[in-house]
Design an enzyme around this catalytic site. Structure first.
Site, PDB file in Angstrom:
ATOM      1  N   LYS A   1      -5.992  56.034  31.454  1.00  7.62           N
ATOM      2  CA  LYS A   1      -5.245  55.884  32.717  1.00  7.62           C
ATOM      3  C   LYS A   1      -5.663  54.602  33.433  1.00  7.62           C
ATOM      4  CE  LYS A   1      -4.407  60.826  33.020  1.00  7.62           C
ATOM      5  NZ  LYS A   1      -4.760  62.158  33.532  1.00  7.62           N
TER       6      LYS A   1
ATOM      7  N   GLN B   1      -9.176  64.824  37.570  1.00  5.72           N
ATOM      8  CA  GLN B   1      -8.903  65.216  36.183  1.00  5.72           C
ATOM      9  C   GLN B   1      -9.255  66.693  35.971  1.00  5.72           C
ATOM     10  OE1 GLN B   1      -7.335  63.232  33.989  1.00  5.72           O
ATOM     11  NE2 GLN B   1      -7.385  64.750  32.371  1.00  5.72           N
TER      12      GLN B   1
ATOM     13  N   ASP C   1      -0.424  63.465  40.970  1.00  4.38           N
ATOM     14  CA  ASP C   1      -0.317  64.433  39.875  1.00  4.38           C
ATOM     15  C   ASP C   1       0.748  65.483  40.171  1.00  4.38           C
ATOM     16  OD1 ASP C   1      -1.784  64.336  37.510  1.00  4.38           O
ATOM     17  OD2 ASP C   1      -3.665  64.798  38.541  1.00  4.38           O
TER      18      ASP C   1
HETATM   19  N1  GUN Z   1      -5.524  67.487  32.429  1.00  8.90           N
HETATM   20  C1  GUN Z   1      -4.561  67.530  31.469  1.00  8.90           C
HETATM   21  N2  GUN Z   1      -3.445  66.915  31.888  1.00  8.90           N
HETATM   22  C2  GUN Z   1      -3.686  66.470  33.134  1.00  8.90           C
HETATM   23  C3  GUN Z   1      -2.908  65.750  34.086  1.00  8.90           C
HETATM   24  O1  GUN Z   1      -1.749  65.400  33.879  1.00  8.90           O
HETATM   25  N3  GUN Z   1      -3.541  65.467  35.257  1.00  8.90           N
HETATM   26  C4  GUN Z   1      -4.817  65.849  35.523  1.00  8.90           C
HETATM   27  N4  GUN Z   1      -5.323  65.544  36.710  1.00  8.90           N
HETATM   28  N5  GUN Z   1      -5.557  66.531  34.667  1.00  8.90           N
HETATM   29  C5  GUN Z   1      -4.991  66.835  33.478  1.00  8.90           C
END
Ligand code: GUN
Length: 293
Positions: free
Chosen positions: A54, A98, A121
Site C-alpha cells: 500500500k 490493517q 477503508d
Molecule cells: N485486511 C484484509 N483486507 C483488508 C483491507 O482491505 N483493509 C484493512 N484495513 N485490513 C484488511
C-alpha cells in the site's frame, strides 16, 4: 471453452493512472498531496506485506504515506490514541488500520474511533450502515468489494437482474460486496459455512464471488457454465518446489474452473491489485473532502 481472464493488474493500473492524474491536478492547484496513514499492530507476515504494498502504491501515485507500527502487546487505549492523533493531523486525509488486529484488541472500537471523513477503508459502522440502506451514500466504499464490482463492470458483465452468489459473509468482503451487488440490482444469495447444498447454490450463480479463505474450495462442478467468477481468496499452501516454500492460491480451483467459467480472476493478479487501487482512489476522495471539493 476456456474462461476469459479478468486481468486485475491491468484494470488496477488504469485506476491508478487516473488517481495519479487527480493527485497531480490537486498539487497544481496549490494543495498538499493527499496523505494516507497506516497503522499496523503486531507482526502478521501477510499484513506486513499488504501494508508495504500500500505504501509503495501511494508513492507511485504521488500520495504521501505515513507508516505507524505498534507491537502486538499494544493496548486498546494505545491503538485508539494513535487513531485519535491521526484524526487530528491535517496532513493525514485517510487512516487505515490493517486487520486483523492481534487477539485481545477490539477492532470494532478501533474502527469506530476513526474519523468518518478519513475512513478510507469504509469500515466505520456509519459507512457500512449507509451502504446497507437504500438511497444513502456511504462516504467511502470498502476497497476490496468495490474492486470486485469494478472488475465485473469493466469486463462488461451485466449485474442488473443477475443471480449473484457471495461465498462468505465477512465484514471486510462478503457482506459489503453483497450490499453493493444489491445496489446494482442483482439478486443476491449469501452462502456460508452453514449453507445447505452449497455446490448447488453456487451453480445457480451468473456471478460467483468467492471470499471464504479456503484454498481451492470452489470446484468446476460448483460453477454454472459461462458464469463470471471473482476469486477474492489469497491462501498460502505449502509447496516445497517454490522458492519461498509456499505458493498462493485462491478460493477457486483455478485450472478446472477455467474450463467452465465464462470469466475468471487469477490469484494473484485479480482482486488484490484492485484493493490497493481503490484505497488510493478513496484517499484522493478524502483529500478532496478536506479541501472542500
Ligand atoms: N485486511 C484484509 N483486507 C483488508 C483491507 O482491505 N483493509 C484493512 N484495513 N485490513 C484488511
Amino acid at each position: 471453452m476456456t474462461a476469459k481472464t479478468i486481468d486485475g493488474r491491468a484494470i488496477a493500473k488504469e485506476v491508478r493512472a487516473a488517481v495519479a492524474a487527480d493527485v497531480a491536478a490537486m498539487v497544481a492547484e496549490g494543495h498538499k498531496p493527499p496523505g494516507l496513514a497506516t497503522v499496523l499492530v503486531g507482526e502478521n507476515p501477510a499484513s506486513q506485506v499488504y501494508v508495504r504494498m500500500k505504501h509503495k502504491a501511494c508513492e507511485k501515485a504521488g500520495i504521501t504515506s505515513f507508516q505507524h507500527t505498534l507491537p502486538a502487546t499494544a493496548t486498546q487505549e494505545e491503538v485508539e490514541a494513535m487513531v485519535k492523533e491521526l484524526n487530528a493531523n491535517p496532513e493525514v486525509h485517510g487512516i487505515l488500520v490493517q486487520l486483523p488486529l492481534p487477539n485481545g484488541l477490539d477492532d470494532e472500537r478501533v474502527l469506530n474511533s476513526i474519523s468518518i471523513d478519513k475512513d478510507v477503508d469504509g469500515f466505520h459502522p456509519i459507512n457500512i450502515g449507509r451502504l446497507a440502506q437504500k438511497g444513502r451514500e456511504p462516504q467511502f466504499i470498502p476497497c476490496t468489494p468495490h474492486g470486485c464490482i469494478h472488475l465485473l463492470k469493466t469486463s462488461g458483465i451485466e449485474l442488473e437482474g443477475a443471480n449473484a452468489v457471495v461465498l462468505g459473509r465477512s465484514n471486510i468482503v462478503g457482506m459489503p460486496v453483497a450490499l453493493l451487488l444489491v445496489e446494482e440490482n442483482a439478486t443476491v444469495t449469501i452462502c456460508h459455512s452453514r449453507t445447505r447444498n452449497l455446490a448447488e447454490k453456487c451453480r445457480e450463480a451468473d456471478i460467483l464471488i468467492a471470499a471464504v479463505g479456503r484454498p481451492e474450495m470452489v470446484k468446476a462442478d460448483w460453477i454454472k457454465p459461462g458464469a463470471a467468477v471473482i476469486d477474492v481468496g489469497v491462501n498460502r499452501i505449502d509447496d516445497p518446489t517454490a522458492e519461498r516454500g509456499y505458493r498462493l492460491v485462491g478460493d477457486v480451483a483455478y485450472d478446472e474452473a477455467n474450463e467452465v467459467a465464462g470469466y475468471l480472476t487469477p490469484v494473484p493478479g485479480g482482486v488484490g491489485p484492485m484493493t490497493i487501487a481503490m484505497l488510493l482512489r478513496n484517499t484522493v476522495r478524502a483529500a478532496k473532502i478536506a479541501y472542500g471539493g
